[in-house]
Enzyme design. Sequence first.
Site, PDB file in Angstrom:
ATOM      1  CG  ASP A   9      -1.583   1.103   1.489  1.00 17.39           C
ATOM      2  OD1 ASP A   9      -2.442   1.746   0.359  1.00 17.39           O
ATOM      3  OD2 ASP A   9      -1.387   1.708   2.484  1.00 17.39           O
ATOM      4  CG  ASP A  11      -2.203   8.412   2.090  1.00  8.89           C
ATOM      5  OD1 ASP A  11      -0.968   8.509   3.007  1.00  8.89           O
ATOM      6  OD2 ASP A  11      -2.943   9.121   1.604  1.00  8.89           O
ATOM      7  CE  LYS A 180      -5.079  -0.732  -1.620  1.00 12.10           C
ATOM      8  NZ  LYS A 180      -4.225  -0.078  -0.797  1.00 12.10           N
ATOM      9  CG  ASP A 205      -2.158   2.604   6.435  1.00  8.28           C
ATOM     10  OD1 ASP A 205      -2.248   2.066   5.094  1.00  8.28           O
ATOM     11  OD2 ASP A 205      -3.117   3.661   6.954  1.00  8.28           O
TER      12      ASP A 205
END
Lengths: 255, 255
Positions: A9, A11, A180, A205
């Site tokens: 990922d 961000d 996602k 995250d």
Amino acid sequence: MQYKGYLIDLDGTMYRGNHEIEGAKKFIHHLNTHAIPYLFITNNSTLTREAVVQKLASFGITTTIHHILTSAVATAKYIKGQNKQAACFIIGEVGLITAFEEAGLTITDQNCDYVIVGLDREITYDKLAKASLLIRQGAQFISTNSDAAIPTEAGLLPGNGSLTAAISTSTGVQPIFVGKPENIIMEEAMKLIGLDRDNVLMIGDNYETDILAGINANIDTLMVLTGFSTLEDLEAVTKKPTYIKKDLIEWMHVK
Amino acid sequence: MQYKGYLIDLDGTMYRGNHEIEGAKKFIHHLNTHAIPYLFITNNSTLTREAVVQKLASFGITTTIHHILTSAVATAKYIKGQNKQAACFIIGEVGLITAFEEAGLTITDQNCDYVIVGLDREITYDKLAKASLLIRQGAQFISTNSDAAIPTEAGLLPGNGSLTAAISTSTGVQPIFVGKPENIIMEEAMKLIGLDRDNVLMIGDNYETDILAGINANIDTLMVLTGFSTLEDLEAVTKKPTYIKKDLIEWMHVK
């Protein structure tokens, strides 16, 4: 570091807004120097792959467009796989338009096979109206991702899930979501990385998007505590990440 | 014609798009000449009361602004009743802005007590973003009406329920809806018409808005088959309208 390839990922994992995240640069440098396959996977459809490469470069992270899978690119690949001649009406920004142009798909607002909705910060009523009419006429409704809100310096602003909700409310039709935690983007990622899913780790995250995407795709997951989700968020969930680490430095110390 | 007063829907009951509906003019003329109290009740928040009067005049129907209750006016009255000094951020067109100005409410985008959303065909991302931030900061979220789609010459286009869904998805907050079939607009109507609810009849063409509004407010209802809902639509519903008539001519022949 027992995996042959990584889905990563952006961000909250590589950077947080305009801030570096400790260990991100070092981790990608390790993958680059050891020629370990990896792919960045982002729900952001507004940026081209080139713009993502530049953004990562601004944090000292070196990569190429071949290591980027945006929801825009995944959406274009998905539609191309269904219908090479698809006529597509697009609500979205340069990242989404570019992905469809590069895929050789036809962008039009007449007799459309598909209506594709990505975040568009120049949304207008006319765009919403056109999308609604085309969907009512039978065009298939595809949305790049269902993110309700996006973090910005100003606070949490409407995400693509919000614009998508306007059209699904107006038409009574639910879209197919690509990003996602849905499987479509993960299947495109698995094709691109070219490894068995047992050998791949999904790192992110955000439990609701990144980790669930991995779990839904039967891929091991690493949740890093450098972004959105916290240890407390995990207390209520039944399907836990395979690994939880403070950050990627801690991950790199795993033997 | 055994009622002392009437609450009357507009679109589908008085006119259909740009077309007259048989009996509408005659019925209102009868109410006017016999000084029978009535109020037009519309979920449309985009028009001022003056514009509604002019629109009705274009179909030969004579009335005054005192016979018009739009969802815009009902929303302004509702908020004024809660907080005379309310600071309001408004997404909407001239009908909604004018209603708030006439009510003496403060229209601003700073430190708002309320965020009010009505149909706005000049919607922008900035407006959606501002509304989302203010609601997240604690402003109360009010929507003029939940209509998902609105009939136009071009087809069914996004209604205010659609724009409202964008903001409720973005914020995770559900609004208070004012318009039909909700009770708020009906309570404002009952105050304006000044009659007991036993003496009032709600007339409309749309079961889901007009007739349910009457049923929810414990007011007798007349469904006319000149607009949206059909006899077949009523088969599945448990709460039927008090009366069903082909049109207002048939109603006027009831002794």
